[in-house]
Motif scaffolding. Structure first.
Motif: not given
Length: 141
Positions: A27, A34, A53, A124-125, A128-129
């Motif tokens: 990271d 992640t 997370d 965006d990641t 998304q999580l």
């Protein structure tokens, strides 16, 4: 001259391989989680963990000295992101329905004001999580 060209090609390939390897498993010290940090039940399924997370996303972007933590009457709209229990009391998460959850709608800018308020939108990641965690039932895991 041909030997130097070969070494240059080899070096470029080696640098690319190192970069791809690092991008896939590190990271880079950003604190950005992640998918699957928390592991599934008994570690057999890659699920999104609230504690490992999702909560770190809130702590880095929405809590602390920002709007939604500490909990209190003057925090951002009364929504406290200090724990799973306080988040779920806020009514912004519909377990199993990430698109219908006001939390995701605000993070994506489909509901205004976009969150985090007055700051750059989340990557965006990271959104998304949060989406995956909610779709998996928004568990306290």
């Amino acid at each position: 001259m041909r030997s130097i060209e070969k070494r240059g090609e080899w070096l470029a390939a080696a640098v690319a391989l190192v970069f791809v390897t690092m991008a896939g498993c590190a990271d880079f010290g950003t604190g950005i989680p992640t998918v699957g940090n928390g592991g599934g039940q008994n570690g057999d399924t890659a699920t999104v963990s609230f504690a490992a997370d999702v909560l770190p996303i809130f702590a880095a972007n929405c809590g602390g000295a920002f709007c939604h933590n500490p909990c209190g009457a003057n925090n951002g709209g009364g929504l406290c992101l200090q724990s799973h229990a306080t988040l779920m009391q806020g009514g912004v998460v519909i377990p199993g329905d990430s698109s219908g959850s006001a939390l995701v709608q605000r993070l994506e800018g489909r509901l205004t004001p976009r969150m985090p308020y007055g700051r750059a939108p989340l990557a965006d990641t990271l959104i998304q999580l949060v989406r995956i965690w909610i779709a998996e039932g928004a568990l306290d895991n």
